[in-house]
Structures are given as C-alpha cells and as structure tokens.
Design a protein around this motif. Structure first.
Motif, PDB file in Angstrom:
ATOM      1  N   THR A 111       0.846  -1.191   0.000  1.00 34.02           N
ATOM      2  CA  THR A 111       0.000   0.000   0.000  1.00 34.02           C
ATOM      3  C   THR A 111       0.879   1.237   0.000  1.00 34.02           C
ATOM      4  N   GLY A 112       0.519   2.187  -0.836  1.00 36.93           N
ATOM      5  CA  GLY A 112       1.305   3.410  -0.927  1.00 36.93           C
ATOM      6  C   GLY A 112       2.499   3.273  -1.848  1.00 36.93           C
ATOM      7  N   GLY A 113       2.708   2.099  -2.390  1.00 36.70           N
ATOM      8  CA  GLY A 113       3.848   1.860  -3.268  1.00 36.70           C
ATOM      9  C   GLY A 113       3.509   2.146  -4.724  1.00 36.70           C
ATOM     10  N   ALA A 114       4.475   1.959  -5.570  1.00 39.58           N
ATOM     11  CA  ALA A 114       4.291   2.175  -7.002  1.00 39.58           C
ATOM     12  C   ALA A 114       3.389   1.091  -7.590  1.00 39.58           C
ATOM     13  N   TYR A 115       2.853   1.339  -8.763  1.00 44.14           N
ATOM     14  CA  TYR A 115       1.967   0.385  -9.422  1.00 44.14           C
ATOM     15  C   TYR A 115       2.643  -0.933  -9.795  1.00 44.14           C
ATOM     16  N   PRO A 116       3.885  -0.921 -10.305  1.00 42.99           N
ATOM     17  CA  PRO A 116       4.491  -2.201 -10.714  1.00 42.99           C
ATOM     18  C   PRO A 116       4.510  -3.198  -9.553  1.00 42.99           C
ATOM     19  N   PRO A 117       4.471  -4.473  -9.877  1.00 43.75           N
ATOM     20  CA  PRO A 117       4.449  -5.474  -8.803  1.00 43.75           C
ATOM     21  C   PRO A 117       5.722  -5.441  -7.958  1.00 43.75           C
ATOM     22  N   TYR A 118       5.547  -5.817  -6.725  1.00 45.05           N
ATOM     23  CA  TYR A 118       6.662  -5.928  -5.792  1.00 45.05           C
ATOM     24  C   TYR A 118       6.964  -7.400  -5.594  1.00 45.05           C
ATOM     25  N   ASP A 119       8.186  -7.796  -5.871  1.00 50.56           N
ATOM     26  CA  ASP A 119       8.624  -9.166  -5.653  1.00 50.56           C
ATOM     27  C   ASP A 119       9.196  -9.297  -4.254  1.00 50.56           C
ATOM     28  N   VAL A 120       9.364 -10.538  -3.802  1.00 52.01           N
ATOM     29  CA  VAL A 120      10.035 -10.804  -2.533  1.00 52.01           C
ATOM     30  C   VAL A 120      11.482 -11.119  -2.841  1.00 52.01           C
ATOM     31  N   LYS A 121      12.387 -10.330  -2.266  1.00 49.79           N
ATOM     32  CA  LYS A 121      13.812 -10.561  -2.483  1.00 49.79           C
ATOM     33  C   LYS A 121      14.411 -11.370  -1.335  1.00 49.79           C
ATOM     34  N   PHE A 122      14.013 -11.060  -0.112  1.00 49.51           N
ATOM     35  CA  PHE A 122      14.514 -11.759   1.073  1.00 49.51           C
ATOM     36  C   PHE A 122      13.350 -12.049   2.004  1.00 49.51           C
ATOM     37  N   ALA A 123      13.509 -13.051   2.858  1.00 50.53           N
ATOM     38  CA  ALA A 123      12.540 -13.340   3.917  1.00 50.53           C
ATOM     39  C   ALA A 123      13.302 -13.774   5.159  1.00 50.53           C
ATOM     40  N   TRP A 124      12.807 -13.375   6.305  1.00 54.96           N
ATOM     41  CA  TRP A 124      13.429 -13.727   7.584  1.00 54.96           C
ATOM     42  C   TRP A 124      12.369 -14.306   8.499  1.00 54.96           C
ATOM     43  N   ALA A 125      12.763 -15.286   9.290  1.00 59.88           N
ATOM     44  CA  ALA A 125      11.842 -15.916  10.240  1.00 59.88           C
ATOM     45  C   ALA A 125      12.189 -15.496  11.654  1.00 59.88           C
ATOM     46  N   GLY A 126      11.177 -15.346  12.477  1.00 61.65           N
ATOM     47  CA  GLY A 126      11.346 -15.023  13.892  1.00 61.65           C
ATOM     48  C   GLY A 126       9.995 -15.150  14.572  1.00 61.65           C
ATOM     49  N   ASP A 127       9.991 -15.150  15.883  1.00 62.42           N
ATOM     50  CA  ASP A 127       8.745 -15.248  16.638  1.00 62.42           C
ATOM     51  C   ASP A 127       8.332 -13.838  17.057  1.00 62.42           C
ATOM     52  N   PHE A 128       7.355 -13.255  16.356  1.00 63.61           N
ATOM     53  CA  PHE A 128       6.952 -11.870  16.609  1.00 63.61           C
ATOM     54  C   PHE A 128       5.843 -11.731  17.639  1.00 63.61           C
ATOM     55  N   ASP A 129       5.105 -12.807  17.903  1.00 60.31           N
ATOM     56  CA  ASP A 129       3.995 -12.691  18.846  1.00 60.31           C
ATOM     57  C   ASP A 129       4.179 -13.540  20.105  1.00 60.31           C
TER      58      ASP A 129
END
Length: 86
Positions: A7-25
């Motif tokens: 949201t608020g980003g440019a129209y072209p699609p956004y790909d996923v370059k990196f992902a990180w795992a952690g316990d946020f909750d």
C-alpha cells in the motif's frame, strides 16, 4: 500464504527478495518478515510482517534511501545491493 499488496507503493508489482523468520507474537512459532522490492528502479523498498498463519501484521516503507540498491555504495536504508556484501 498470500501476500498483501504494497500500500502506498508504485503500481508495478513488488517481488520478494529476502525473507526472515522469527517469533513476533511470542507463541513459539516462526513468523515472517519479507522484503518487497519493486521491479521498477528508483522505487522505495518495503518490509512486511506476517504471522505463521498468514495474518498481516505491518508494513514499513524503507524510504528514499532504499531506492539506491544496485550501486557499490547503497543508500543507508537499502537491505542489500546483491554484490560485495559479506
């Protein structure tokens, strides 16, 4: 898991370059932060967080400095330049 649109980003699609795992909750299960990178040069980079079940938590605009991702000296908020990083 289906990712939320940037949201608020440019129209072209956004790909996923990196992902990180952690316990946020604090439930003892892995959750995820993904780096959303547009295919268009000069567009801000975003981070998005999701719980393990796919629930969207938050999105962060990495700002203007994240647009300089492919030079030898990236902007201060760039996640990675893809070369010369160790």
């Amino acid at each position: 898991m289906r990712l939320q649109p940037v949201t608020g980003g440019a129209y072209p699609p956004y790909d996923v370059k990196f992902a990180w795992a952690g316990d946020f909750d604090g439930d003892g299960e892995y959750d995820f932060v993904v780096d959303r990178l547009s295919t268009t040069a000069g567009v801000n980079q975003y981070l998005q967080a999701y719980l393990r079940d796919g629930t969207f938590l938050w999105q962060m605009d990495m700002g203007y400095n994240s647009t300089n991702q492919y030079s030898h000296e990236p902007g201060s908020s760039a996640i990675s330049i893809g070369m010369g990083t160790a």
